[in-house]
Design a protein around this motif. Structure first.
Motif, PDB file in Angstrom:
ATOM      1  N   SER A  11       0.841  -1.193   0.000  1.00 42.45           N
ATOM      2  CA  SER A  11       0.000   0.000   0.000  1.00 42.45           C
ATOM      3  C   SER A  11       0.873   1.239   0.000  1.00 42.45           C
ATOM      4  CB  SER A  11      -0.901   0.004   1.232  1.00 42.45           C
ATOM      5  OG  SER A  11      -1.777  -1.095   1.212  1.00 42.45           O
ATOM      6  N   VAL A  12       0.438   2.236  -0.757  1.00 42.39           N
ATOM      7  CA  VAL A  12       1.208   3.473  -0.871  1.00 42.39           C
ATOM      8  C   VAL A  12       0.245   4.614  -1.136  1.00 42.39           C
ATOM      9  CG1 VAL A  12       1.595   3.208  -3.357  1.00 42.39           C
ATOM     10  CG2 VAL A  12       3.239   4.497  -1.986  1.00 42.39           C
ATOM     11  N   GLN A  13       0.642   5.803  -0.772  1.00 44.10           N
ATOM     12  CA  GLN A  13      -0.181   6.963  -1.068  1.00 44.10           C
ATOM     13  C   GLN A  13       0.053   7.423  -2.494  1.00 44.10           C
ATOM     14  OE1 GLN A  13       0.617   9.891   2.024  1.00 44.10           O
ATOM     15  NE2 GLN A  13      -1.171   9.161   3.165  1.00 44.10           N
ATOM     16  N   ALA A  14      -0.928   8.124  -3.024  1.00 46.03           N
ATOM     17  CA  ALA A  14      -0.812   8.652  -4.379  1.00 46.03           C
ATOM     18  C   ALA A  14       0.458   9.493  -4.509  1.00 46.03           C
ATOM     19  CB  ALA A  14      -2.033   9.491  -4.716  1.00 46.03           C
ATOM     20  N   GLY A  15       1.139   9.292  -5.634  1.00 47.45           N
ATOM     21  CA  GLY A  15       2.403   9.972  -5.857  1.00 47.45           C
ATOM     22  C   GLY A  15       3.601   9.164  -5.429  1.00 47.45           C
ATOM     23  N   GLY A  16       3.361   8.081  -4.711  1.00 47.36           N
ATOM     24  CA  GLY A  16       4.442   7.245  -4.225  1.00 47.36           C
ATOM     25  C   GLY A  16       4.926   6.253  -5.256  1.00 47.36           C
ATOM     26  N   SER A  17       5.829   5.387  -4.810  1.00 46.83           N
ATOM     27  CA  SER A  17       6.451   4.407  -5.706  1.00 46.83           C
ATOM     28  C   SER A  17       6.447   3.020  -5.084  1.00 46.83           C
ATOM     29  CB  SER A  17       7.903   4.808  -6.001  1.00 46.83           C
ATOM     30  OG  SER A  17       7.980   6.063  -6.636  1.00 46.83           O
ATOM     31  N   LEU A  18       6.442   2.036  -5.947  1.00 44.10           N
ATOM     32  CA  LEU A  18       6.590   0.640  -5.537  1.00 44.10           C
ATOM     33  C   LEU A  18       7.409  -0.089  -6.588  1.00 44.10           C
ATOM     34  CD1 LEU A  18       3.032  -0.447  -4.291  1.00 44.10           C
ATOM     35  CD2 LEU A  18       5.113  -0.292  -2.901  1.00 44.10           C
ATOM     36  N   LYS A  69      15.025  -6.223 -16.421  1.00 44.15           N
ATOM     37  CA  LYS A  69      15.267  -7.645 -16.216  1.00 44.15           C
ATOM     38  C   LYS A  69      16.672  -7.903 -15.736  1.00 44.15           C
ATOM     39  CE  LYS A  69      16.488  -8.243 -21.090  1.00 44.15           C
ATOM     40  NZ  LYS A  69      17.870  -8.747 -20.951  1.00 44.15           N
ATOM     41  N   ASP A  70      16.820  -9.012 -15.072  1.00 46.64           N
ATOM     42  CA  ASP A  70      18.127  -9.537 -14.682  1.00 46.64           C
ATOM     43  C   ASP A  70      18.149 -10.967 -15.179  1.00 46.64           C
ATOM     44  OD1 ASP A  70      20.298 -10.753 -13.445  1.00 46.64           O
ATOM     45  OD2 ASP A  70      20.101  -9.564 -11.622  1.00 46.64           O
ATOM     46  N   ASN A  71      18.725 -11.156 -16.362  1.00 41.10           N
ATOM     47  CA  ASN A  71      18.681 -12.484 -16.984  1.00 41.10           C
ATOM     48  C   ASN A  71      19.393 -13.540 -16.144  1.00 41.10           C
ATOM     49  OD1 ASN A  71      17.178 -11.581 -19.111  1.00 41.10           O
ATOM     50  ND2 ASN A  71      18.872 -11.479 -20.562  1.00 41.10           N
ATOM     51  N   ALA A  72      20.455 -13.151 -15.486  1.00 40.57           N
ATOM     52  CA  ALA A  72      21.197 -14.123 -14.684  1.00 40.57           C
ATOM     53  C   ALA A  72      20.328 -14.693 -13.563  1.00 40.57           C
ATOM     54  CB  ALA A  72      22.445 -13.474 -14.100  1.00 40.57           C
ATOM     55  N   LYS A  73      19.451 -13.859 -13.038  1.00 36.54           N
ATOM     56  CA  LYS A  73      18.567 -14.295 -11.953  1.00 36.54           C
ATOM     57  C   LYS A  73      17.187 -14.665 -12.455  1.00 36.54           C
ATOM     58  CE  LYS A  73      20.867 -11.454  -8.446  1.00 36.54           C
ATOM     59  NZ  LYS A  73      20.695 -10.388  -7.421  1.00 36.54           N
ATOM     60  N   LYS A  74      16.977 -14.573 -13.799  1.00 39.93           N
ATOM     61  CA  LYS A  74      15.676 -14.882 -14.390  1.00 39.93           C
ATOM     62  C   LYS A  74      14.572 -14.114 -13.659  1.00 39.93           C
ATOM     63  CE  LYS A  74      17.114 -19.452 -15.990  1.00 39.93           C
ATOM     64  NZ  LYS A  74      16.922 -20.917 -15.900  1.00 39.93           N
ATOM     65  N   THR A  75      14.819 -12.855 -13.467  1.00 37.69           N
ATOM     66  CA  THR A  75      13.907 -12.012 -12.711  1.00 37.69           C
ATOM     67  C   THR A  75      13.603 -10.746 -13.504  1.00 37.69           C
ATOM     68  OG1 THR A  75      14.758 -12.843 -10.611  1.00 37.69           O
ATOM     69  CG2 THR A  75      13.579 -10.746 -10.554  1.00 37.69           C
ATOM     70  N   VAL A  76      12.348 -10.343 -13.476  1.00 39.74           N
ATOM     71  CA  VAL A  76      11.967  -9.051 -14.049  1.00 39.74           C
ATOM     72  C   VAL A  76      11.421  -8.177 -12.930  1.00 39.74           C
ATOM     73  CG1 VAL A  76      11.528  -9.893 -16.369  1.00 39.74           C
ATOM     74  CG2 VAL A  76       9.670  -9.859 -14.701  1.00 39.74           C
ATOM     75  N   PHE A  77      11.554  -6.881 -13.155  1.00 40.38           N
ATOM     76  CA  PHE A  77      11.123  -5.911 -12.160  1.00 40.38           C
ATOM     77  C   PHE A  77      10.161  -4.924 -12.809  1.00 40.38           C
ATOM     78  CE2 PHE A  77      14.383  -7.367  -9.339  1.00 40.38           C
ATOM     79  CZ  PHE A  77      15.436  -7.720 -10.165  1.00 40.38           C
ATOM     80  N   LEU A  78       9.279  -4.389 -12.011  1.00 38.09           N
ATOM     81  CA  LEU A  78       8.400  -3.323 -12.460  1.00 38.09           C
ATOM     82  C   LEU A  78       8.509  -2.187 -11.465  1.00 38.09           C
ATOM     83  CD1 LEU A  78       6.303  -2.475 -14.602  1.00 38.09           C
ATOM     84  CD2 LEU A  78       4.535  -3.218 -12.994  1.00 38.09           C
ATOM     85  N   GLU A  79       9.157  -1.118 -11.904  1.00 32.74           N
ATOM     86  CA  GLU A  79       9.282   0.075 -11.085  1.00 32.74           C
ATOM     87  C   GLU A  79       8.102   0.977 -11.401  1.00 32.74           C
ATOM     88  OE1 GLU A  79      12.052   0.523  -9.024  1.00 32.74           O
ATOM     89  OE2 GLU A  79      11.046   2.275  -8.164  1.00 32.74           O
ATOM     90  N   MET A  80       7.315   1.294 -10.371  1.00 31.06           N
ATOM     91  CA  MET A  80       6.116   2.105 -10.563  1.00 31.06           C
ATOM     92  C   MET A  80       6.256   3.399  -9.790  1.00 31.06           C
ATOM     93  SD  MET A  80       3.203  -0.875 -10.280  1.00 31.06           S
ATOM     94  CE  MET A  80       3.571  -1.224  -8.561  1.00 31.06           C
ATOM     95  N   ASN A  81       6.234   4.501 -10.501  1.00 32.04           N
ATOM     96  CA  ASN A  81       6.368   5.817  -9.900  1.00 32.04           C
ATOM     97  C   ASN A  81       5.119   6.651 -10.142  1.00 32.04           C
ATOM     98  OD1 ASN A  81       9.126   5.371  -9.071  1.00 32.04           O
ATOM     99  ND2 ASN A  81       9.731   5.655 -11.214  1.00 32.04           N
ATOM    100  N   SER A  82       5.005   7.735  -9.397  1.00 30.53           N
ATOM    101  CA  SER A  82       3.856   8.632  -9.535  1.00 30.53           C
ATOM    102  C   SER A  82       2.547   7.850  -9.537  1.00 30.53           C
ATOM    103  CB  SER A  82       3.984   9.451 -10.830  1.00 30.53           C
ATOM    104  OG  SER A  82       5.181  10.183 -10.840  1.00 30.53           O
ATOM    105  N   LEU A  83       2.417   6.963  -8.599  1.00 30.08           N
ATOM    106  CA  LEU A  83       1.251   6.088  -8.565  1.00 30.08           C
ATOM    107  C   LEU A  83      -0.027   6.863  -8.303  1.00 30.08           C
ATOM    108  CD1 LEU A  83       2.853   3.077  -6.720  1.00 30.08           C
ATOM    109  CD2 LEU A  83       1.703   2.965  -8.941  1.00 30.08           C
ATOM    110  N   LYS A  84      -1.094   6.363  -8.927  1.00 31.50           N
ATOM    111  CA  LYS A  84      -2.408   6.984  -8.821  1.00 31.50           C
ATOM    112  C   LYS A  84      -3.387   5.972  -8.233  1.00 31.50           C
ATOM    113  CE  LYS A  84      -1.491   9.384 -13.214  1.00 31.50           C
ATOM    114  NZ  LYS A  84      -2.000   9.600 -14.593  1.00 31.50           N
TER     115      LYS A  84
END
Length: 123
Positions: A11-18, A69-84
């Motif tokens: 949970s985050v307030q509007a304008g925040g990031s996750l 992505k980090d292929n070595a770790k087989k991991t993808v990331f989603l950076e979410m900013n300015s959340l609404k």
């Protein structure tokens, strides 16, 4: 079968990031993030090609969300900013042997799915 495990919701307030993470148990051609709000259809928010790193975003999140992505770790990331508040929903990681973007970035094209992680943005 590729197993996907998401983490990082909250949970985050509007304008925040996750930042969301998705770890895959095997090799993939492309991965993506989808979200589904209560009473609404699932929609794609970002996709990435595992080999080339090419990305795709719909207009609703372009400039605010970044998939990486980090292929070595087989991991993808989603950076979410300015959340609404309208970004609230269950976020799912998806993977397929092929890379899907543009008009082909649809949930029906992804074979493997994670369990989802909840993102709640309060006003």
């Amino acid at each position: 079968q590729v197993r996907l495990v998401e983490s990082g919701g909250g949970s985050v307030q509007a304008g925040g990031s996750l930042r969301l993470s998705c770890a895959a148990s095997g090799s993939t051609g492309g991965m993506g993030w989808f979200r589904q709000a209560l009473g609404k259809e699932r929609e794609g928010v970002a996709s990435i090609c595992t080999s080339s790193g090419s990305t795709y975003y719909p207009d609703s999140v372009k400039g605010r969300f970044t998939i990486s992505k980090d292929n070595a770790k087989k991991t993808v990331f989603l950076e979410m900013n300015s959340l609404k508040p309208e970004d609230t929903g269950m976020y799912y990681c998806a993977a397929d042997s092929r890379c899907w973007g543009g008009i082909w970035f649809r949930d029906v094209n992804f074979r493997h799915w994670g369990q989802g992680t909840q993102v709640t943005v309060s006003s």
